[in-house]
Design a protein around this motif. Structure first.
Motif, PDB file in Angstrom:
ATOM      1  N   ARG A 202     -14.625 -13.905   0.621  1.00  0.00           N
ATOM      2  CA  ARG A 202     -15.399 -14.566  -0.422  1.00  0.00           C
ATOM      3  C   ARG A 202     -14.532 -14.778  -1.658  1.00  0.00           C
ATOM      4  O   ARG A 202     -13.489 -14.134  -1.833  1.00  0.00           O
ATOM      5  CB  ARG A 202     -16.634 -13.741  -0.804  1.00  0.00           C
ATOM      6  N   ASP A 204     -14.004 -14.230  -5.486  1.00  0.00           N
ATOM      7  CA  ASP A 204     -14.439 -13.423  -6.630  1.00  0.00           C
ATOM      8  C   ASP A 204     -14.281 -14.270  -7.870  1.00  0.00           C
ATOM      9  O   ASP A 204     -13.156 -14.671  -8.204  1.00  0.00           O
ATOM     10  CB  ASP A 204     -13.589 -12.155  -6.748  1.00  0.00           C
ATOM     11  N   PHE A 206     -13.900 -14.521 -11.582  1.00  0.00           N
ATOM     12  CA  PHE A 206     -13.445 -13.533 -12.561  1.00  0.00           C
ATOM     13  C   PHE A 206     -14.225 -13.650 -13.877  1.00  0.00           C
ATOM     14  O   PHE A 206     -13.723 -14.151 -14.873  1.00  0.00           O
ATOM     15  CB  PHE A 206     -11.942 -13.692 -12.810  1.00  0.00           C
ATOM     16  N   HIS A 274     -19.419 -16.472  -2.610  1.00  0.00           N
ATOM     17  CA  HIS A 274     -18.759 -15.979  -3.818  1.00  0.00           C
ATOM     18  C   HIS A 274     -19.586 -14.884  -4.472  1.00  0.00           C
ATOM     19  O   HIS A 274     -20.769 -14.731  -4.195  1.00  0.00           O
ATOM     20  CB  HIS A 274     -18.508 -17.125  -4.804  1.00  0.00           C
ATOM     21  N   ALA A 275     -18.906 -14.136  -5.326  1.00  0.00           N
ATOM     22  CA  ALA A 275     -19.570 -13.066  -6.076  1.00  0.00           C
ATOM     23  C   ALA A 275     -18.944 -13.017  -7.457  1.00  0.00           C
ATOM     24  O   ALA A 275     -17.789 -13.387  -7.627  1.00  0.00           O
ATOM     25  CB  ALA A 275     -19.358 -11.726  -5.361  1.00  0.00           C
ATOM     26  N   GLY A 277     -17.234 -11.143 -10.239  1.00  0.00           N
ATOM     27  CA  GLY A 277     -16.470  -9.915 -10.433  1.00  0.00           C
ATOM     28  C   GLY A 277     -16.135  -9.745 -11.903  1.00  0.00           C
ATOM     29  O   GLY A 277     -16.572 -10.539 -12.750  1.00  0.00           O
ATOM     30  N   ARG A 280     -10.565 -11.273 -15.351  1.00  0.00           N
ATOM     31  CA  ARG A 280      -9.157 -11.009 -15.064  1.00  0.00           C
ATOM     32  C   ARG A 280      -8.440 -10.872 -16.408  1.00  0.00           C
ATOM     33  O   ARG A 280      -8.620 -11.725 -17.289  1.00  0.00           O
ATOM     34  CB  ARG A 280      -8.573 -12.183 -14.265  1.00  0.00           C
TER      35      ARG A 280
END
Ligand code: UD1
Length: 326
Positions: A202, A204, A206, A274-275, A277, A280
């Motif tokens: 998937r 992520d 950011f 997708h998820a 997260g 970054r």
């Protein structure tokens, strides 16, 4: 008269070299093939060698009657540049100084340089124009800023240069047979392709709490074919007497990560798992170009939109699921 394309076996370099050949220009590629691919060069002339090797560069200039250079050859992984700064300064900065010294000694006085919007770091606002302060945030970005500075100083030698600050290059050649190596890169479009083709479970995203319309980061995605065209226009500008120039190469359109996922799902009729997260480290919320200068001086503008970027990248990955072979 021939155009030397250093790093012409890489992603943007190979698209530019092929475009030049399609336009009937004589081209020779110089590449170590350390990170580039012989197959990306196809039937163009290829010299395997290093930009810092004065004998190889001088011989190539003489053999091919080189009169101008497009200089792509460089390392470009931001994270790697942080952990291995010497490697980046040596190749990107010292290598370029050696290359330019040999070019000047061989009467070559026009160079187009592959710079990056990374020189702006986190800009105060977007759209960002060329007068914005340079705040490189990694050895990679600093190496680009250093070379820009070096090339400006070289005006005194009679060398004229165009430094092109790319925003987010993406997409692939119309043929579907030339594209980006998606095995190593962590850039968004190749990652989305990895997810679609099953080599990553998937995407992520950011962070979705940025001060942007949908909370995800905004960037300026430029089709690699448009980028290639900017190099041709920069070469022609120098060939007709243009003075040294630094300009952005971007569309002027900001696209969020969520928007890019939506366009991908619409173009491919597939869902992109997708998820959300964490953020970054070091990601600016919003970076997109003010392309006024490049329009005015080089007559360049982006002609392809995000749908064409995704369509072409998808076609490339469908036809070449493992990218180029080593
Ligand atoms: C990166 C480089 C930059 C380089 C540019 C083009 C950094 C800090 N910057 O810019 O120096 O010039 O690529 O090659 O690496 N994203 C996700 N999930 C992912 C991957 C990306 O949400 O798995 C998001 C990022 O947060 C960002 C956007 O997608 O908002 C684009 O990311 P990326 O493709 O890595 O490009 P930049 O960070 O803009």
């Amino acid at each position: 008269m021939t155009i030397l394309v250093t790093g012409g076996a890489g992603y943007i370099g190979s698209h530019t070299a092929h475009l030049l050949a399609e336009l009937g220009r004589d081209v020779v590629v110089l590449d170590t093939l350390e990170r580039g691919y012989r197959d990306a060069v196809g039937d163009l002339d290829l010299v395997i060698g290093d930009i810092a090797d004065d004998r190889v560069v001088a011989k190539t200039c003489r053999k091919y009657d080189v009169d101008s250079v497009i200089h792509f050859a460089a390392y470009k992984a931001v994270g790697e540049s942080v952990s291995q700064p010497l490697k980046y300064y040596k190749n990107n900065v010292s290598g370029t100084i050696a290359l330019v010294e040999t070019l000047i000694a061989n009467g070559v006085n026009r160079i187009v340089f592959s710079s990056s919007a990374a020189v702006y770091g986190t800009p105060d606002s977007s759209p960002v124009n060329e007068d914005a302060p340079l705040r490189p945030q990694s050895p990679y970005a600093q190496s680009k800023a250093d070379v820009e500075h070096f090339l400006r100083s070289c005006d005194a030698t009679g060398l004229r240069s165009v430094c092109l600050r790319y925003f987010n290059a993406a997409g692939a050649h119309d043929s579907g047979d030339l594209g980006e190596d998606f095995s190593l890169t962590t850039n968004l479009v190749p990652v989305v392709m990895r997810v679609l083709f099953g080599s990553q479970a998937r995407l992520d995203i950011f962070g979705d709490d940025y001060p942007t319309p949908d909370g995800t980061c905004v960037r300026d995605y430029v089709h690699v074919a448009d980028l290639a065209d900017a190099h041709v226009k920069a070469l022609d500008y120098l060939a007709t007497g243009g003075t040294s120039l630094v300009c952005n190469v971007g569309t002027g359109q900001g696209t969020s990560v969520r928007q890019l996922v939506e366009v991908t799902e619409s173009v491919t009729s597939r869902s992109v798992p997708h998820a959300i997260g964490p953020r970054r480290a070091g990601d600016p919320a919003s970076v997109y170009a003010d392309p006024t200068l490049i329009r005015a001086v080089l007559g360049w503008r982006a002609t392809r939109d995000l749908r064409e970027i995704i369509t072409s990248a998808y076609r490339w990955h469908q036809r070449h699921p493992d990218g180029f072979k080593r």
